[in-house]
Scaffold this active site. Sequence first.
Site, mmCIF file in Angstrom:
data_model
loop_
_atom_site.group_PDB
_atom_site.id
_atom_site.type_symbol
_atom_site.label_atom_id
_atom_site.label_comp_id
_atom_site.label_asym_id
_atom_site.label_seq_id
_atom_site.Cartn_x
_atom_site.Cartn_y
_atom_site.Cartn_z
ATOM 1 N N THR A 147 -36.834 3.270 -12.299
ATOM 2 C CA THR A 147 -37.870 4.269 -12.558
ATOM 3 C C THR A 147 -37.531 5.546 -11.804
ATOM 4 O O THR A 147 -36.827 5.519 -10.791
ATOM 5 C CB THR A 147 -39.255 3.760 -12.108
ATOM 6 O OG1 THR A 147 -39.142 3.268 -10.778
ATOM 7 C CG2 THR A 147 -39.768 2.659 -13.008
ATOM 8 N N ARG A 153 -42.621 10.883 -13.860
ATOM 9 C CA ARG A 153 -42.874 9.507 -14.313
ATOM 10 C C ARG A 153 -41.947 9.175 -15.465
ATOM 11 O O ARG A 153 -41.961 9.874 -16.489
ATOM 12 C CB ARG A 153 -44.307 9.404 -14.832
ATOM 13 C CG ARG A 153 -45.186 8.814 -13.853
ATOM 14 C CD ARG A 153 -46.621 8.798 -14.167
ATOM 15 N NE ARG A 153 -47.213 8.608 -12.867
ATOM 16 C CZ ARG A 153 -47.266 7.434 -12.243
ATOM 17 N NH1 ARG A 153 -46.862 6.344 -12.831
ATOM 18 N NH2 ARG A 153 -47.754 7.348 -11.029
HETATM 19 C C1 PLP Z 1 -38.932 -3.883 -10.260
HETATM 20 C C2 PLP Z 1 -39.835 -3.083 -11.149
HETATM 21 N N1 PLP Z 1 -39.478 -2.923 -12.434
HETATM 22 C C3 PLP Z 1 -40.240 -2.230 -13.295
HETATM 23 C C4 PLP Z 1 -41.414 -1.630 -12.864
HETATM 24 C C5 PLP Z 1 -42.260 -0.936 -13.875
HETATM 25 O O1 PLP Z 1 -42.248 0.432 -13.774
HETATM 26 P P1 PLP Z 1 -43.413 1.271 -14.479
HETATM 27 O O2 PLP Z 1 -44.644 1.097 -13.649
HETATM 28 O O3 PLP Z 1 -42.885 2.661 -14.498
HETATM 29 O O4 PLP Z 1 -43.592 0.715 -15.874
HETATM 30 C C6 PLP Z 1 -41.821 -1.737 -11.528
HETATM 31 C C7 PLP Z 1 -43.046 -1.069 -11.067
HETATM 32 O O5 PLP Z 1 -43.374 -0.963 -9.937
HETATM 33 C C8 PLP Z 1 -41.019 -2.506 -10.655
HETATM 34 O O6 PLP Z 1 -41.364 -2.712 -9.387
#
Ligand code: PLP
Length: 285
Positions: free
Chosen positions: A267, A276
Amino acid sequence: MDTAAYARRFLTAELTDIDADITRLIALETERQARQIILIPSESIAPPAVLQALGSVFNNVYAEGYPPTRMMQDDIDRLLEFDHQLAYYRRYGDRRFYKGTTYVHFVEALAQRRCAALFATPEVPAERIHVNVQPLSGAAANLAVYDAFLQPGDTLMGMNLFQGGHLSHGSPFHISGRRYHIVSYGVDPTDERLDYNAVMALALEHRPRMIVAGFTSYPWAPDWKRFREIADACGALLMADIAHPAGLASAGVYPNPVGFADVIVFTTHKTICGPRGAVIMTTDP
Ligand SMILES: Cc1ncc(COP(=O)(O)O)c(C=O)c1O
């Protein structure tokens, strides 16, 4: 107000002139963020320059599809030779579903090249890293990767949500947990660390099509080499989800999965402190 005056006002008024409520809420939220430290690891502070870029006229443009291949392959200096790029662009078509993307191509291709440069290693140069900067969030990026490589019902192995994994790593609360056959690995109860031998044994028993390595809540650095060995031993693809430590990995203070994982996802609004969104990278397009 006549129509012309209304149109002028609509197109030129500042937020403070037309919406006192939202203006006040933004001021209150700005103050709250300055006063309170809420230790949510997935949140960060985007610096003003990022907020400024986000609030630009690029907000107005739809851009499904991709930048011209040439622009995605050129190095950053060549990419930024606008006249050269535009001469080609005006001559040939592009791969978008919308018109008006002339300058979006530059922004997207620049983001791709910069990202590749950030994660390049001595063994894997930036030219070999293919980047997609389009996902709107990390969970959406993960789903896009699963959709590209897995069929519904295929076995996906990820870390258990309650032991440090993310919802999108196959939790039954998430669509990933319903669409695929999930095998979850966890930590060793005696030291709460990953036991790579146990992960290997699980992988050999279930032969997943894909292994997700990377976590939401696990304080130790992953051993990417070990994960690669496990994936190779059972013929799985290896996806590294470095949503949280991406900024640390790009700065060289956390292990970089480039060169080990088939696909890397992170992200952009956590330790990268950007807008974002999320990024998908691969060295095997
Ligand atoms: C390891 C991991 N992958 C994916 C995500 C998902 O990201 P998003 O909240 O932008 O969908 C998170 C969110 O904290 C995460 O910790």
